[in-house]
Motif scaffolding. Sequence first.
Motif, PDB file in Angstrom:
ATOM      1  N   MET A 182       1.398  -8.694  -8.535  1.00  0.00           N
ATOM      2  CA  MET A 182       2.512  -9.305  -9.266  1.00  0.00           C
ATOM      3  C   MET A 182       2.168  -9.524 -10.736  1.00  0.00           C
ATOM      4  SD  MET A 182       3.994 -12.184  -6.694  1.00  0.00           S
ATOM      5  CE  MET A 182       4.874 -11.761  -5.194  1.00  0.00           C
ATOM      6  N   PHE A 183       0.987 -10.062 -10.998  1.00  0.00           N
ATOM      7  CA  PHE A 183       0.595 -10.333 -12.379  1.00  0.00           C
ATOM      8  C   PHE A 183       0.516  -9.033 -13.181  1.00  0.00           C
ATOM      9  CE2 PHE A 183      -0.355 -14.552 -10.964  1.00  0.00           C
ATOM     10  CZ  PHE A 183      -0.360 -15.331 -12.113  1.00  0.00           C
ATOM     11  N   SER A 184      -0.047  -7.996 -12.569  1.00  0.00           N
ATOM     12  CA  SER A 184      -0.175  -6.723 -13.279  1.00  0.00           C
ATOM     13  C   SER A 184       1.178  -6.043 -13.460  1.00  0.00           C
ATOM     14  CB  SER A 184      -1.132  -5.808 -12.509  1.00  0.00           C
ATOM     15  OG  SER A 184      -1.371  -4.608 -13.217  1.00  0.00           O
ATOM     16  N   ALA A 185       2.004  -6.055 -12.412  1.00  0.00           N
ATOM     17  CA  ALA A 185       3.323  -5.424 -12.504  1.00  0.00           C
ATOM     18  C   ALA A 185       4.216  -6.151 -13.496  1.00  0.00           C
ATOM     19  CB  ALA A 185       3.978  -5.382 -11.125  1.00  0.00           C
ATOM     20  N   ASP A 186       4.104  -7.475 -13.563  1.00  0.00           N
ATOM     21  CA  ASP A 186       4.929  -8.229 -14.499  1.00  0.00           C
ATOM     22  C   ASP A 186       4.610  -7.877 -15.949  1.00  0.00           C
ATOM     23  OD1 ASP A 186       6.435  -9.467 -12.614  1.00  0.00           O
ATOM     24  OD2 ASP A 186       5.725 -11.504 -13.016  1.00  0.00           O
ATOM     25  N   ALA A 187       3.367  -7.514 -16.210  1.00  0.00           N
ATOM     26  CA  ALA A 187       3.003  -7.098 -17.569  1.00  0.00           C
ATOM     27  C   ALA A 187       3.748  -5.823 -17.950  1.00  0.00           C
ATOM     28  CB  ALA A 187       1.498  -6.903 -17.674  1.00  0.00           C
ATOM     29  N   THR A 188       3.846  -4.884 -17.013  1.00  0.00           N
ATOM     30  CA  THR A 188       4.576  -3.647 -17.294  1.00  0.00           C
ATOM     31  C   THR A 188       6.081  -3.894 -17.340  1.00  0.00           C
ATOM     32  OG1 THR A 188       4.576  -3.053 -14.939  1.00  0.00           O
ATOM     33  CG2 THR A 188       2.785  -2.203 -16.284  1.00  0.00           C
TER      34      THR A 188
ATOM     35  N   MET B  32       2.731   3.819 -23.318  1.00  0.00           N
ATOM     36  CA  MET B  32       1.605   4.320 -22.528  1.00  0.00           C
ATOM     37  C   MET B  32       1.279   3.392 -21.365  1.00  0.00           C
ATOM     38  SD  MET B  32       0.869   7.158 -23.910  1.00  0.00           S
ATOM     39  CE  MET B  32      -0.698   7.532 -23.119  1.00  0.00           C
ATOM     40  N   ALA B  33       1.948   2.256 -21.280  1.00  0.00           N
ATOM     41  CA  ALA B  33       1.692   1.310 -20.187  1.00  0.00           C
ATOM     42  C   ALA B  33       2.132   1.932 -18.863  1.00  0.00           C
ATOM     43  CB  ALA B  33       2.428   0.004 -20.433  1.00  0.00           C
ATOM     44  N   ARG B  34       1.412   1.596 -17.802  1.00  0.00           N
ATOM     45  CA  ARG B  34       1.746   2.116 -16.485  1.00  0.00           C
ATOM     46  C   ARG B  34       1.659   0.991 -15.457  1.00  0.00           C
ATOM     47  NH1 ARG B  34       3.614   5.158 -19.241  1.00  0.00           N
ATOM     48  NH2 ARG B  34       3.415   7.424 -19.371  1.00  0.00           N
ATOM     49  N   ALA B  35       2.474   1.101 -14.429  1.00  0.00           N
ATOM     50  CA  ALA B  35       2.500   0.103 -13.365  1.00  0.00           C
ATOM     51  C   ALA B  35       1.289   0.269 -12.448  1.00  0.00           C
ATOM     52  CB  ALA B  35       3.795   0.238 -12.558  1.00  0.00           C
ATOM     53  N   PRO B  36       0.853  -0.798 -11.805  1.00  0.00           N
ATOM     54  CA  PRO B  36      -0.375  -0.772 -10.981  1.00  0.00           C
ATOM     55  C   PRO B  36      -0.124  -0.198  -9.578  1.00  0.00           C
ATOM     56  CG  PRO B  36       0.542  -2.968 -10.974  1.00  0.00           C
ATOM     57  CD  PRO B  36       1.426  -2.154 -11.886  1.00  0.00           C
ATOM     58  N   LYS B  37       0.074   1.112  -9.497  1.00  0.00           N
ATOM     59  CA  LYS B  37       0.386   1.732  -8.209  1.00  0.00           C
ATOM     60  C   LYS B  37      -0.765   1.577  -7.216  1.00  0.00           C
ATOM     61  CE  LYS B  37       2.802   5.407  -8.436  1.00  0.00           C
ATOM     62  NZ  LYS B  37       3.276   6.809  -8.660  1.00  0.00           N
ATOM     63  N   GLY B  38      -1.995   1.668  -7.706  1.00  0.00           N
ATOM     64  CA  GLY B  38      -3.147   1.499  -6.821  1.00  0.00           C
ATOM     65  C   GLY B  38      -3.191   0.107  -6.197  1.00  0.00           C
ATOM     66  N   LEU B  39      -2.869  -0.908  -6.996  1.00  0.00           N
ATOM     67  CA  LEU B  39      -2.825  -2.276  -6.466  1.00  0.00           C
ATOM     68  C   LEU B  39      -1.703  -2.439  -5.447  1.00  0.00           C
ATOM     69  CD1 LEU B  39      -3.488  -4.809  -9.387  1.00  0.00           C
ATOM     70  CD2 LEU B  39      -4.682  -4.648  -7.197  1.00  0.00           C
ATOM     71  N   ALA B  40      -0.577  -1.769  -5.687  1.00  0.00           N
ATOM     72  CA  ALA B  40       0.538  -1.843  -4.741  1.00  0.00           C
ATOM     73  C   ALA B  40       0.123  -1.285  -3.384  1.00  0.00           C
ATOM     74  CB  ALA B  40       1.740  -1.077  -5.287  1.00  0.00           C
ATOM     75  N   ILE B  41      -0.572  -0.157  -3.397  1.00  0.00           N
ATOM     76  CA  ILE B  41      -1.022   0.458  -2.145  1.00  0.00           C
ATOM     77  C   ILE B  41      -2.054  -0.432  -1.460  1.00  0.00           C
ATOM     78  CG2 ILE B  41      -2.241   2.432  -1.163  1.00  0.00           C
ATOM     79  CD1 ILE B  41      -0.979   4.133  -3.402  1.00  0.00           C
ATOM     80  N   ALA B  42      -3.009  -0.954  -2.242  1.00  0.00           N
ATOM     81  CA  ALA B  42      -4.050  -1.812  -1.669  1.00  0.00           C
ATOM     82  C   ALA B  42      -3.451  -3.070  -1.057  1.00  0.00           C
ATOM     83  CB  ALA B  42      -5.074  -2.176  -2.746  1.00  0.00           C
ATOM     84  N   ALA B  43      -2.482  -3.679  -1.738  1.00  0.00           N
ATOM     85  CA  ALA B  43      -1.846  -4.893  -1.219  1.00  0.00           C
ATOM     86  C   ALA B  43      -1.076  -4.591   0.061  1.00  0.00           C
ATOM     87  CB  ALA B  43      -0.925  -5.491  -2.268  1.00  0.00           C
ATOM     88  N   ALA B  44      -0.373  -3.455   0.090  1.00  0.00           N
ATOM     89  CA  ALA B  44       0.387  -3.085   1.281  1.00  0.00           C
ATOM     90  C   ALA B  44      -0.536  -2.803   2.461  1.00  0.00           C
ATOM     91  CB  ALA B  44       1.269  -1.875   0.987  1.00  0.00           C
ATOM     92  N   VAL B  45      -1.675  -2.166   2.195  1.00  0.00           N
ATOM     93  CA  VAL B  45      -2.639  -1.878   3.266  1.00  0.00           C
ATOM     94  C   VAL B  45      -3.161  -3.179   3.864  1.00  0.00           C
ATOM     95  CG1 VAL B  45      -4.941  -0.957   3.742  1.00  0.00           C
ATOM     96  CG2 VAL B  45      -3.319   0.401   2.441  1.00  0.00           C
ATOM     97  N   THR B  46      -3.537  -4.126   3.012  1.00  0.00           N
ATOM     98  CA  THR B  46      -4.040  -5.400   3.540  1.00  0.00           C
ATOM     99  C   THR B  46      -2.956  -6.170   4.286  1.00  0.00           C
ATOM    100  OG1 THR B  46      -3.572  -6.542   1.445  1.00  0.00           O
ATOM    101  CG2 THR B  46      -5.780  -5.611   1.714  1.00  0.00           C
ATOM    102  N   GLN B  47      -1.691  -5.943   3.919  1.00  0.00           N
ATOM    103  CA  GLN B  47      -0.600  -6.663   4.561  1.00  0.00           C
ATOM    104  C   GLN B  47      -0.364  -6.197   6.000  1.00  0.00           C
ATOM    105  OE1 GLN B  47       1.179  -9.285   3.100  1.00  0.00           O
ATOM    106  NE2 GLN B  47       1.888  -9.560   5.194  1.00  0.00           N
ATOM    107  N   VAL B  48      -0.632  -4.925   6.286  1.00  0.00           N
ATOM    108  CA  VAL B  48      -0.333  -4.390   7.623  1.00  0.00           C
ATOM    109  C   VAL B  48      -1.529  -4.472   8.569  1.00  0.00           C
ATOM    110  CG1 VAL B  48       1.435  -2.837   6.712  1.00  0.00           C
ATOM    111  CG2 VAL B  48      -0.913  -2.008   6.959  1.00  0.00           C
ATOM    112  N   ILE B  49      -2.678  -4.948   8.083  1.00  0.00           N
ATOM    113  CA  ILE B  49      -3.862  -5.084   8.941  1.00  0.00           C
ATOM    114  C   ILE B  49      -3.922  -6.511   9.483  1.00  0.00           C
ATOM    115  CG2 ILE B  49      -6.375  -4.974   9.051  1.00  0.00           C
ATOM    116  CD1 ILE B  49      -6.325  -2.979   6.767  1.00  0.00           C
ATOM    117  N   PRO B  50      -3.903  -6.671  10.807  1.00  0.00           N
ATOM    118  CA  PRO B  50      -3.946  -8.027  11.382  1.00  0.00           C
ATOM    119  C   PRO B  50      -5.169  -8.814  10.901  1.00  0.00           C
ATOM    120  CG  PRO B  50      -3.418  -6.408  13.067  1.00  0.00           C
ATOM    121  CD  PRO B  50      -3.802  -5.626  11.833  1.00  0.00           C
ATOM    122  N   TYR B  51      -4.999 -10.094  10.732  1.00  0.00           N
ATOM    123  CA  TYR B  51      -6.009 -11.044  10.262  1.00  0.00           C
ATOM    124  C   TYR B  51      -6.311 -10.869   8.775  1.00  0.00           C
ATOM    125  CZ  TYR B  51      -6.622 -11.673  15.270  1.00  0.00           C
ATOM    126  OH  TYR B  51      -6.393 -11.904  16.601  1.00  0.00           O
ATOM    127  N   VAL B  52      -6.460  -9.625   8.328  1.00  0.00           N
ATOM    128  CA  VAL B  52      -6.651  -9.402   6.892  1.00  0.00           C
ATOM    129  C   VAL B  52      -5.430  -9.879   6.123  1.00  0.00           C
ATOM    130  CG1 VAL B  52      -7.008  -7.633   5.108  1.00  0.00           C
ATOM    131  CG2 VAL B  52      -8.234  -7.481   7.278  1.00  0.00           C
TER     132      VAL B  52
END
Length: 199
Positions: free
Chosen positions: A179-185, A146-166
Amino acid sequence: PMPQNPYTTYGGPQLNFSLPQTPPNLWLKWVYFGCVLGMGLLFAIAFGISQALDDWSTYSSVDYKLRDWQGICIGLGALLWVTRAIVGLIWLGSSWGSVPPDQRVISPGEAAGKMFIPFYNLFWIFRANVALCTALDYSLAGTGSMARAPKGLAIAAAVTQVIPYVNLGIAPFMWMLFMFSADATKKELWDRTAGQRAQ
């Protein structure tokens, strides 16, 4: 029997599935964590020195030494910044290697390599990480987990990565959480499928 993998309908070439499933390399996130922590500490020291040197018109020996230390902190912080990015790419490739070969629609080398393509990497950072979560989810579902990968965190991290200064201050911490959440899965998947990996 396993249902047809819906992820294969997303398009794109079906790459090399012959590589074996590799261990999840759970230590990489700790290296990333150390780089982020050290980078933040060094930049904080450099900022503190700049605040202490409020009178830049003085040229005492103490000021020169403080400026030297500030330069060293900035240089080491920048080195850790680059190291953090390299470790992140290694982690991404390793994570795709942890996906069972029959569910791997992106090869480990492709996942990291396409990040070096200018402008295209703004799209690929979403594609590679969200697709990783989808592949992990499907693989885990196939094992009955029933474990699932953190897709929401992946999207949030990618969004912050493409915004300048953020991407300078917030993105490294978002990737660390991902990384910590994905490694658990990944560990859950490895524990369930290690004996069935391709030879």
